[in-house]
Design a protein around this motif. Structure first.
Motif, PDB file in Angstrom:
ATOM      1  N   UNK A 172      15.450  61.008 -63.365  1.00 26.03           N
ATOM      2  CA  UNK A 172      15.966  60.156 -64.585  1.00 26.03           C
ATOM      3  C   UNK A 172      15.975  61.349 -65.856  1.00 26.03           C
ATOM      4  N   UNK A 173      14.897  62.127 -65.749  1.00 23.23           N
ATOM      5  CA  UNK A 173      15.035  63.092 -66.854  1.00 23.23           C
ATOM      6  C   UNK A 173      15.230  64.357 -66.420  1.00 23.23           C
ATOM      7  N   UNK A 174      16.519  64.581 -65.526  1.00 26.16           N
ATOM      8  CA  UNK A 174      17.207  65.724 -65.339  1.00 26.16           C
ATOM      9  C   UNK A 174      16.615  66.741 -64.646  1.00 26.16           C
ATOM     10  N   UNK A 175      15.624  66.471 -63.637  1.00 24.38           N
ATOM     11  CA  UNK A 175      15.058  67.404 -62.921  1.00 24.38           C
ATOM     12  C   UNK A 175      15.458  67.500 -61.630  1.00 24.38           C
ATOM     13  N   UNK A 176      15.656  68.583 -60.966  1.00 26.44           N
ATOM     14  CA  UNK A 176      16.291  68.701 -59.502  1.00 26.44           C
ATOM     15  C   UNK A 176      15.101  68.489 -58.582  1.00 26.44           C
ATOM     16  N   UNK A 177      14.754  67.261 -58.688  1.00 31.25           N
ATOM     17  CA  UNK A 177      13.785  66.720 -57.692  1.00 31.25           C
ATOM     18  C   UNK A 177      14.303  65.262 -57.487  1.00 31.25           C
ATOM     19  N   UNK A 178      14.188  65.200 -55.825  1.00 34.49           N
ATOM     20  CA  UNK A 178      14.570  63.838 -55.272  1.00 34.49           C
ATOM     21  C   UNK A 178      13.305  63.154 -54.595  1.00 34.49           C
ATOM     22  N   UNK A 179      12.484  61.973 -55.100  1.00 34.08           N
ATOM     23  CA  UNK A 179      11.352  61.663 -54.751  1.00 34.08           C
ATOM     24  C   UNK A 179      11.152  61.862 -53.152  1.00 34.08           C
ATOM     25  N   UNK A 180      12.185  61.377 -52.302  1.00 30.57           N
ATOM     26  CA  UNK A 180      11.867  61.273 -50.873  1.00 30.57           C
ATOM     27  C   UNK A 180      11.539  62.816 -50.137  1.00 30.57           C
ATOM     28  N   UNK A 181      11.924  63.649 -50.943  1.00 29.92           N
ATOM     29  CA  UNK A 181      12.071  65.351 -50.581  1.00 29.92           C
ATOM     30  C   UNK A 181      10.825  66.055 -50.877  1.00 29.92           C
ATOM     31  N   UNK A 182      10.027  66.478 -50.225  1.00 32.84           N
ATOM     32  CA  UNK A 182       8.758  67.329 -50.564  1.00 32.84           C
ATOM     33  C   UNK A 182       9.081  68.530 -51.102  1.00 32.84           C
ATOM     34  N   UNK A 183      10.348  69.045 -50.817  1.00 32.09           N
ATOM     35  CA  UNK A 183      10.754  70.280 -51.057  1.00 32.09           C
ATOM     36  C   UNK A 183      11.990  70.335 -51.839  1.00 32.09           C
ATOM     37  N   UNK A 184      11.757  70.660 -53.318  1.00 28.36           N
ATOM     38  CA  UNK A 184      12.793  70.726 -54.022  1.00 28.36           C
ATOM     39  C   UNK A 184      13.924  71.544 -53.762  1.00 28.36           C
ATOM     40  N   UNK A 185      13.637  72.625 -53.136  1.00 31.06           N
ATOM     41  CA  UNK A 185      14.779  73.370 -52.882  1.00 31.06           C
ATOM     42  C   UNK A 185      15.878  73.327 -51.733  1.00 31.06           C
ATOM     43  N   UNK A 186      15.357  72.096 -51.115  1.00 29.98           N
ATOM     44  CA  UNK A 186      16.477  71.602 -50.035  1.00 29.98           C
ATOM     45  C   UNK A 186      17.490  70.535 -50.596  1.00 29.98           C
ATOM     46  N   UNK A 187      17.408  70.250 -51.899  1.00 29.21           N
ATOM     47  CA  UNK A 187      18.526  69.240 -52.685  1.00 29.21           C
ATOM     48  C   UNK A 187      19.848  69.921 -52.163  1.00 29.21           C
ATOM     49  N   UNK A 188      20.573  69.246 -51.852  1.00 24.13           N
ATOM     50  CA  UNK A 188      21.916  69.715 -51.689  1.00 24.13           C
ATOM     51  C   UNK A 188      22.894  69.829 -52.722  1.00 24.13           C
ATOM     52  N   UNK A 189      23.603  70.746 -53.091  1.00 26.35           N
ATOM     53  CA  UNK A 189      24.605  70.786 -54.180  1.00 26.35           C
ATOM     54  C   UNK A 189      26.014  70.598 -53.823  1.00 26.35           C
ATOM     55  N   UNK A 190      26.177  70.157 -52.657  1.00 28.06           N
ATOM     56  CA  UNK A 190      27.525  69.954 -52.267  1.00 28.06           C
ATOM     57  C   UNK A 190      27.531  68.741 -51.371  1.00 28.06           C
ATOM     58  N   UNK A 191      27.555  67.548 -52.074  1.00 26.59           N
ATOM     59  CA  UNK A 191      27.196  66.447 -50.993  1.00 26.59           C
ATOM     60  C   UNK A 191      28.328  65.373 -51.145  1.00 26.59           C
TER      61      UNK A 191
END
Ligand SMILES: *[C@@H]1O[C@H](CO)[C@@H](O)[C@H](O)[C@H]1NC(C)=O
Ligand SMILES: *[C@@H]1O[C@H](CO)[C@@H](O)[C@H](O)[C@H]1NC(C)=O
Ligand SMILES: *[C@@H]1O[C@H](CO)[C@@H](O)[C@H](O)[C@H]1NC(C)=O
Ligand SMILES: *[C@@H]1O[C@H](CO)[C@@H](O)[C@H](O)[C@H]1NC(C)=O
Ligand SMILES: *[C@@H]1O[C@H](CO)[C@@H](O)[C@H](O)[C@H]1NC(C)=O
Ligand SMILES: *[C@@H]1O[C@H](CO)[C@@H](O)[C@H](O)[C@H]1NC(C)=O
Ligand SMILES: *[C@@H]1O[C@H](CO)[C@@H](O)[C@H](O)[C@H]1NC(C)=O
Ligand SMILES: *[C@@H]1O[C@H](CO)[C@@H](O)[C@H](O)[C@H]1NC(C)=O
Ligand SMILES: *[C@@H]1O[C@H](CO)[C@@H](O)[C@H](O)[C@H]1NC(C)=O
Ligand SMILES: *[C@@H]1O[C@H](CO)[C@@H](O)[C@H](O)[C@H]1NC(C)=O
Ligand SMILES: *[C@@H]1O[C@H](CO)[C@@H](O)[C@H](O)[C@H]1NC(C)=O
Ligand SMILES: *[C@@H]1O[C@H](CO)[C@@H](O)[C@H](O)[C@H]1NC(C)=O
Length: 593
Positions: free
Chosen positions: A530-549
């Motif tokens: 909600x505050x614009x961080x590239x973090x998704x609570x279900x994921x332990x590793x922020x670097x895995x967030x997909x940028x083409x979804x």
């Protein structure tokens, strides 16, 4: 100013080139070179020689990138997210070149790539140079998505590189020069909305891949780490039949996920009309249907197990309907009907005395609290029953259509009686909570379960009241989900609150998901806080967030269906309606064939 609206409907098979090609982000050839230098570190010279603009034509003096020894590095920017195999030419006789990849500028590093799995960053690719010439990544080392590529000299002598390119691998079944051959277009006086439409279209191309290089999260063939502890990776798992498939994400998971396809299939239909890749992905669900009728959670049960997900099960049924609705292929429905009906009956068997389904497995889109008389599950059930009634009539099975009509009415009245909170203007997640989820409330409107226009408006207004600076929240996952927000857009349009729909697209999709410097400015990210961080609570590793979804591309179909107002009332548009909702726009030109 008077709104002007141009809409064109072509007969299927028309071959005219679509207008507004300058907005298309797909490359004109599969050979792609970097457009800018993002970062240099250590001893680096002539790095611009490898840019698209710098590659010498024959006869020109040949300038080469010289990378000094001991980890000197240069990071190239391709200007947009791309996918493929890295290639380079060297004039050096020996040495070791490392290559790292990242979708976001956040994870640019000469030491490791961004992540495909939970435990750590991914290891660099390492090329042992044993002579001058051309080096290419092996096929299993295809990288599914990256905007930034870093070259690092891991040896003790300088390296000379005279060419660097990526062979683009998305849309593997389309001819090398036809990646820009769209079948749809959208243009308006609002450049923000135009960019979002084409970013959605390009995201959908990026996630269309060779099914023999699937499943980046559970890599069956390359466990282990490199000497620095980074995860080894490769893409070597076959997850569907056919030569192409629609998946969830370009970097990961690279799987057939039915929920993602509920957003992506309508988007594909109005951009590239590549429905065959969707069919291949849904076949991977139906090929593995269990004896009791339930479909696998994802289309690859080898690694995902046999436990059903109620919502993904019905999403797969919705998917078959979507392919039929947009493409009109009657034989596709005929082929699937027996299995579809058995799967619908499995979902119906979860309905208890209350009239609602009682969900007993937690598997869903990683939201928490998926159980009991859940509103998301039951609105999806209502929607799927409604589609099933139409399909049963299509199959001349009126007894089934009548029975499903009665069940749908029962789900509808029980949901209103047990879960609607009139004072809040939103449904609660189940009887034991007051949490009002984004998923169930958006689906309550999209499915038509809520028929009272004032209640539809109440839901739209209550959802809007929760927005933050970066978008609409999903309290059920404590994040912003462009997936469920794609359905929220539809909620506002269905409520005739066009202004809210357009504002959410601009605020969330353009101002943040495209323009924030951590994004790819070309493909659409999976989730953020909600505050614009590239973090998704279900994921332990922020670097895995997909940028083409896949599931983040909702605006592409909404802009066509609601803003352009082109609605198919029966399969493949045999009957149709033009009902534009332009809001504050004064020019909209949209169409597809
Ligand atoms: C620059 O190189 C040094 C030495 O190898 C390394 O420690 C540092 O992390 C590098 N910086 C970046 C941004 O890659
Ligand atoms: C490169 O050479 C090293 C040392 O000989 C070897 O351990 C490594 O496996 C080689 N890597 C590749 C990608 O061939
Ligand atoms: C790099 O090598 C490839 C394959 O041999 C060749 O086609 C290409 O022209 C080379 N690039 C340059 C800049 O020489
Ligand atoms: C794609 O479009 C280009 C340019 O209009 C055209 O030359 C080419 O034949 C098309 N390719 C296919 C496979 O239709
Ligand atoms: C890698 O790990 C998976 C899951 O634990 C296992 O099934 C597979 O056999 C392993 N592969 C190799 C090559 O060790
Ligand atoms: C790729 O997968 C196949 C099995 O489908 C296996 O035989 C092969 O060894 C794998 N290749 C690598 C390099 O892991
Ligand atoms: C491919 O098709 C065959 C034959 O229908 C089927 O047995 C197999 O499960 C399919 N594979 C996948 C990955 O869907
Ligand atoms: C009911 O909803 C709440 C809020 O989402 C959740 O905490 C709870 O676990 C749910 N109940 C079940 C049985 O899943
Ligand atoms: C749903 O079913 C489970 C398992 O049978 C049961 O424990 C639970 O009480 C039921 N939930 C509701 C809301 O009826
Ligand atoms: C939205 O407008 C349409 C067309 O005027 C109307 O049919 C529909 O009932 C309206 N919906 C709501 C929720 O007000
Ligand atoms: C983002 O992409 C658009 C084209 O889609 C381009 O006009 C704009 O300059 C890009 N912005 C940045 C910051 O690169
Ligand atoms: C992931 O990002 C969030 C938000 O920036 C941060 O609070 C958290 O520490 C990060 N997680 C890790 C493991 O670095």
């Amino acid at each position: 100013m008077l709104p002007s609206l141009s809409l064109l409907l072509f007969a299927v098979g028309a071959t005219a080139a679509v207008p507004y090609q300058e907005y298309i982000l797909a490359p004109s050839s599969r050979t792609i070179r970097p457009t800018a230098v993002h970062l240099r570190n250590g001893s680096v010279s002539s790095e611009t020689a490898l840019l698209d603009s710098g590659v010498p034509t024959e006869g020109q003096r040949h300038v080469r990138l010289i990378l000094g020894p001991f980890n000197s590095s240069v990071t190239y920017d391709f200007g947009k997210n791309i996918a493929g195999w890295v290639n380079f030419n060297t004039t050096s006789d020996a040495g070791t070149l490392g290559v790292t990849f990242s979708e976001s500028s956040l994870w640019v590093s000469s030491k490791a790539c961004d992540g495909t799995r939970a435990q750590n960053l991914d290891a660099p690719m390492v090329f042992n140079i044993t002579g001058a010439g051309h080096y290419a990544a092996p096929t299993i080392m295809e990288r599914g998505a990256f905007r930034y590529l870093t070259l690092v000299n891991r040896g003790s002598d300088p390296l000379s590189i005279d060419d660097l390119w990526v062979h683009f691998t998305a849309m593997p079944h389309w001819a090398d020069d036809s990646l820009r051959n769209y079948t749809g277009w959208f243009n308006s006086n609002d450049e923000k909305l135009n960019r979002v439409w084409y970013a959605g279209a390009y995201t959908l191309q990026m996630i269309t891949m060779d099914p023999t290089r699937g499943n980046a999260i559970i890599d069956l063939y390359s466990n282990g780490t490199d000497p620095d502890g980074f995860l080894l990776w490769s893409l070597n798992t076959t997850v569907a039949n056919g030569t192409s498939m629609l998946t969830d994400g370009a970097k990961r998971d690279r799987l057939a996920w039915s929920a993602d396809m509920s957003v992506s299939v309508p988007g594909v239909a109005v951009t590239t009309f590549d429905l065959v890749s969707a069919q291949n992905a849904f076949n991977a669900y139906f090929d593995y249907q269990f004896a009791d009728g339930h479909l696998p959670y994802g289309g690859f049960p080898d690694s995902l197990g046999t436990e059903p997900s109620f919502t993904y099960h019905v999403y797969a049924l919705i998917g078959v309907w979507n392919v039929y609705h947009w493409g009109g292929d009657q034989s596709y429905v005929d082929d699937k009907w027996v299995q579809w009906k058995a799967a619908m009956e499995w979902a119906i068997s979860q309905i208890d005395d209350s009239g609602l389904a009682n969900v007993t497995t937690p598997l869903d889109w990683l939201r928490s609290g998926m159980g009991g008389h859940n509103i998301e599950a039951n609105t999806l059930l209502f929607h799927t029953l409604t589609l099933g009634i139409a399909l049963a009539r299509n199959q001349n099975d009126s007894a089934t259509a009548d029975r499903w009509s009665r069940l749908a009415a029962g789900v509808q009245s029980a949901a209103m009686a047990l879960l609607w909170q009139p004072d809040v203007g939103l449904f609660k997640d189940n009887e034991t909570t007051t949490l009002a989820p984004q998923d169930g409330n958006t689906w309550a409107v999209k499915s038509g379960l809520v028929t009272d226009a004032s209640q539809v408006v109440q839901i739209s207004e209550a959802l809007e009241a929760r927005w933050g600076p970066y978008g609409a929240p999903s309290p059920e996952v404590d994040a912003v989900s462009p997936f469920i927000s794609s359905f929220e857009l539809e909620t506002h349009f269905i409520a005739n609150r066009t202004g809210a729909g357009l504002e959410l697209m601009r605020r969330m999709w353009t101002d943040f998901m495209l323009d924030d410097p951590r994004m790819t400015n070309s493909t659409l990210v999976e989730a953020f806080t909600m505050d614009g961080e590239l973090h998704y609570p279900p994921y332990a590793n922020n670097a895995t967030i997909s940028h083409a979804h896949a599931f983040s591309t909702g605006p592409t179909s909404s802009l066509m269906t609601y803003v352009g107002g082109i609605q198919l009332l029966s399969a493949a548009g045999a009957t149709w309606a033009i009902v534009p909702q332009v809001g504050d726009l004064h020019r909209v030109d949209a169409g597809f064939f």
